[in-house]
Scaffold this active site. Structure first.
Site, PDB file in Angstrom:
ATOM      1  N   CYS A 332       4.140  94.862 -13.362  1.00 21.38           N
ATOM      2  CA  CYS A 332       3.362  95.241 -12.218  1.00 21.38           C
ATOM      3  C   CYS A 332       4.095  96.272 -11.281  1.00 21.38           C
ATOM      4  CB  CYS A 332       2.935  94.151 -11.296  1.00 21.38           C
ATOM      5  SG  CYS A 332       4.161  92.712 -11.050  1.00 21.38           S
ATOM      6  N   ARG A 361      12.759  87.811 -19.548  1.00 18.10           N
ATOM      7  CA  ARG A 361      13.040  86.669 -18.730  1.00 18.10           C
ATOM      8  C   ARG A 361      14.121  85.738 -19.201  1.00 18.10           C
ATOM      9  NH1 ARG A 361       6.862  85.310 -16.765  1.00 18.10           N
ATOM     10  NH2 ARG A 361       6.110  87.597 -16.412  1.00 18.10           N
ATOM     11  N   GLN A 379       3.396  91.127 -22.891  1.00 19.42           N
ATOM     12  CA  GLN A 379       2.578  90.630 -21.960  1.00 19.42           C
ATOM     13  C   GLN A 379       1.343  91.549 -21.879  1.00 19.42           C
ATOM     14  OE1 GLN A 379       3.859  90.171 -17.801  1.00 19.42           O
ATOM     15  NE2 GLN A 379       3.036  88.081 -17.833  1.00 19.42           N
ATOM     16  N   ASP A 381      -0.797  92.685 -19.900  1.00 20.24           N
ATOM     17  CA  ASP A 381      -1.222  92.878 -18.584  1.00 20.24           C
ATOM     18  C   ASP A 381      -2.131  93.728 -18.241  1.00 20.24           C
ATOM     19  OD1 ASP A 381       0.298  91.449 -16.250  1.00 20.24           O
ATOM     20  OD2 ASP A 381       1.830  92.436 -17.067  1.00 20.24           O
ATOM     21  N   HIS A 383      -3.713  95.753 -14.389  1.00 22.01           N
ATOM     22  CA  HIS A 383      -3.634  95.800 -12.917  1.00 22.01           C
ATOM     23  C   HIS A 383      -4.811  96.739 -12.544  1.00 22.01           C
ATOM     24  CE1 HIS A 383       0.624  95.077 -14.003  1.00 22.01           C
ATOM     25  NE2 HIS A 383       0.381  94.050 -13.160  1.00 22.01           N
ATOM     26  N   LYS A 462      -5.729  82.506  -7.024  1.00 26.02           N
ATOM     27  CA  LYS A 462      -5.899  83.102  -8.483  1.00 26.02           C
ATOM     28  C   LYS A 462      -6.738  82.066  -9.113  1.00 26.02           C
ATOM     29  CE  LYS A 462      -1.704  80.062  -9.819  1.00 26.02           C
ATOM     30  NZ  LYS A 462      -0.710  79.817 -10.929  1.00 26.02           N
ATOM     31  N   HIS A 508      -3.866  91.297 -10.774  1.00 26.72           N
ATOM     32  CA  HIS A 508      -3.063  91.046 -11.728  1.00 26.72           C
ATOM     33  C   HIS A 508      -3.886  90.135 -12.810  1.00 26.72           C
ATOM     34  CE1 HIS A 508       0.923  91.970  -9.377  1.00 26.72           C
ATOM     35  NE2 HIS A 508      -0.052  91.576  -8.529  1.00 26.72           N
TER      36      HIS A 508
END
Length: 641
Positions: A332, A361, A379, A381, A383, A462, A508
């Site tokens: 992000c 991670r 990922q 992702d 945005h 969320k 997100h």
């Protein structure tokens, strides 16, 4: 006092009553099934006395909290059995967990698998004894002395970490007393069906600096039929284990040189790339642009995003030119820098930016698990930057996209809406608007959902999507998170129709979540037998003997020219062996070729779906399989009558 029940009805009582007494007043059947209560939203013990107006739900095994109380009692029964059989054992903690319960123990001679049967037999005796569970309390100092006398150092340590004025609760069943906050069942006889499933190691309090204890896992159900169904599912899960199938099918490997960092093999890369091609296709159609941001960025960025302060222990860091850098754990902040790379107008919004970003991670070594729990993953992702009035439509668009993906693979799913947590950031107005937008979008789509009060992210509410695989296990993959805070922290702006500067709102979202983890889920969901469009090898050409190798290679060439992933089995083996081998490799189609096929330009088709499909013209087979691949059809396997 007035007791308002879950169905809205009201019971009135002239004097205080315990939860179990109220359950008995409602119905004897409900009281027999009751495992815990919920008073004004707080889960309580059945022994809890209600003395004023409240809302009350009687919880059973069908409720998550009720299931927890049931299995927590089973863990105490197991601990009691262990202490009876092995009195020198030191007890640590024994909670209920998602699929059962465990107890961490410490003894000089660790338990072995054969010991589990002895413990189960003793547990059955305890259940048959029908021991009532009785709750009691002691002041902190007395509780410490009690467990010191009992020789239970782990219990002493737990109590010593509690406040000086804490009242310590105990549960006693027969000769066994344990430190516990509850809730618990009324009697051991309710735990009729249980099974101890495995042994594992676990550091005391989850710290590698502490002693390694032994963890005894088990599960429990009110009915034997439910336990049997669960154990059958677990046996099926073992056969489908993605680590086992990944090795057998040549998809991926894990090596000591890179613990938690998966290696994708050629066939695994075909599978991964098919998923990524599909991802790009549907996102292009949905109006997304694709970006790629650096894998490493400086400390200042991560301080602005908040990750340096809140997530640093999970980040891999280094120093470049005397400046701190971190490998990205999330995409992000990089996406925000792309947003800020040029002035934005309300005419540019919504701006949907997708990224297949490799993130790292740090996970503890004991938590690593194949592709399901890794230290680096891709990922999927995206945005979305938007104006407040666009939130609802954008949420609906993402939800429809997630539904399209999960439906393609045959996943059922359920939805959860998580609201504002206690440690949140932002104004009440922002949170109310965001939560209403999420709820409204779900209502517009007609999606059933469960509300998880207080379980949202610190920056916004969320929606989580929990998919169900072919053997009934659930996995949380897709998520949609509304964020007011990162655009504020980074000073993101757009020029509105009024000519003024405004702050955008950010979504997100992920669909697959982690591509690696999703591949692991797919391996287990399909037991390695992927739909034809996804299969690394779609067709295996099987010549009956070496005499027909030239024709087999001609068939292979035509398949390759048609864009079909195919191989020839060139080994000098009998055709029955070749067929069995192709079946073991989960190949969707086998084309057997011999004299008749060569003479007439035919192929004998065997499929994973229907078995022997007979002879077909090669051109007809190619046309049919291309249609199946293009449509991304998931063909069902025909069951034998």
């Amino acid at each position: 006092m007035k007791i308002t029940l879950k169905d809205g009805s009201v019971k009135e009582y002239a004097q205080s009553k315990s939860v179990i007494e109220i359950a008995e007043d409602i119905s004897e059947g409900l009281a027999r099934a009751a495992t815990a209560g919920e008073v004004n939203g707080e889960v309580v013990d059945l022994r809890t006395v209600v003395s004023e107006d409240c809302t009350l739900s009687i919880l059973t095994f069908n409720d998550e909290e009720g299931k927890g109380a049931f299995r927590h009692t089973a863990s105490h029964i197991m601990a009691q059995a262990i202490k009876r059989l092995y009195p020198d054992t030191k007890l640590a903690i024994g909670p209920s967990v998602a699929d059962g319960f465990y107890y961490d123990i410490d003894r000089e001679t660790p338990l072995v698998a054969e010991d589990l049967e002895k413990i189960e037999a003793e547990m059955k005796k305890i259940v048959k004894e029908g021991l009532p569970l009785e709750r009691s309390t002691k002041p902190r100092n007395e509780a410490i002395e009690y467990f010191k006398e009992k020789g239970e150092p782990y219990k002493v340590e737990l109590i010593e970490d509690l406040p000086e004025d804490a009242e310590i609760s105990f549960y006693t069943q027969g000769e066994f007393t344990d430190l516990c906050a509850g809730p618990h069942l009324m009697n051991t006889k309710q735990v009729k069906a249980f099974k101890l499933t495995s042994l594992a190691g676990a550091y005391w309090r989850g710290s590698e600096k502490n002693k390694m204890l032994q963890r005894v896992y088990g599960t429990a159900y009110p009915k034997k039929a439910d336990l049997d169904a669960y154990l059958t599912m677990m046996e099926e899960a073992k056969k489908r284990d993605h680590r086992k199938l990944g090795k057998e099918l040549g998809l991926f490997m894990m090596k000591e040189e890179g613990p938690g960092f998966p290696f994708f093999l050629p066939k695994g890369m075909v599978l991964k790339n098919q998923l990524l091609d599909y991802w790009r296709e549907i996102h292009h159609k949905a109006g997304y642009v694709e970006i790629s941001t650096p894998i490493m960025l400086n400390r200042q960025l991560w301080e602005t995003s908040g990750h340096w302060d809140h997530y640093k222990d999970n980040m891999y860091t280094t120093v470049i030119d005397e400046e701190d850098f971190a490998i990205k754990p999330m995409n992000c902040p990089g996406g925000i820098l792309v947003y800020q790379s040029e002035p934005r107008s309300y005419r540019d919004l919504p701006l949907r930016m997708g990224e297949l970003g490799l993130v790292h991670r740090h996970e503890k070594s004991g938590q690593l698990h194949g592709l399901m729990r890794v230290r680096c993953f891709t990922q999927d992702d995206a945005h979305i930057f938007m104006m407040p009035e666009q939130i609802r439509d954008e949420i609906k668009g993402v939800a429809k996209l997630i539904d399209e993906v999960y439906s393609l693979f045959g996943f059922k799913y359920h939805v959860e809406l998580s609201t504002r947590p206690e440690d949140s950031m932002g104004s009440d107005e922002d949170w109310e608007m965001a939560t209403d937008a999420l709820r409204g979008a779900l209502d517009d789509l007609g999606l059933d959902y469960v509300v998880n009060e207080g379980d949202g992210a610190f920056y916004g509410p969320k929606i989580d999507f929990h998919l169900e695989d072919s053997i009934g296990r659930t996995w949380q993959c897709g998520t949609i998170q509304l964020d007011f805070q990162l655009p504020l922290r980074f000073g993101c702006e757009y020029t509105g129709a009024d000519g003024e500067k405004h702050q955008p709102i950010m979504i997100h979202r992920v669909v697959f979540g982690s591509i690696e983890r999703f591949i692991g889920i797919l391996i287990e969901h399909f037991a390695g037998a992927f739909p034809t469009w996804l299969a690394p090898v779609q067709v295996k050409v099987l010549p009956i003997s070496d005499k027909y190798m030239d024709y087999a290679n001609k068939v292979l060439e035509e398949l390759n020219n048609a864009g079909i992933r195919a191989e020839v089995d060139t080994r000098a083996e009998k055709i029955g062996y070749k067929i069995r081998e192709a079946q073991m490799q989960k190949i969707p189609y086998m084309l057997v070729v011999g004299a008749k096929e060569e003479e007439e330009g035919l192929v004998s088709v065997r499929s994973r779906f229907e078995g022997d499909e007979g002879q077909k013209m090669l051109s007809d087979f190619i046309a049919a399989i291309k249609m199946e691949i293009k449509a991304r059809t998931v063909r069902e396997v025909k069951t034998k009558e």
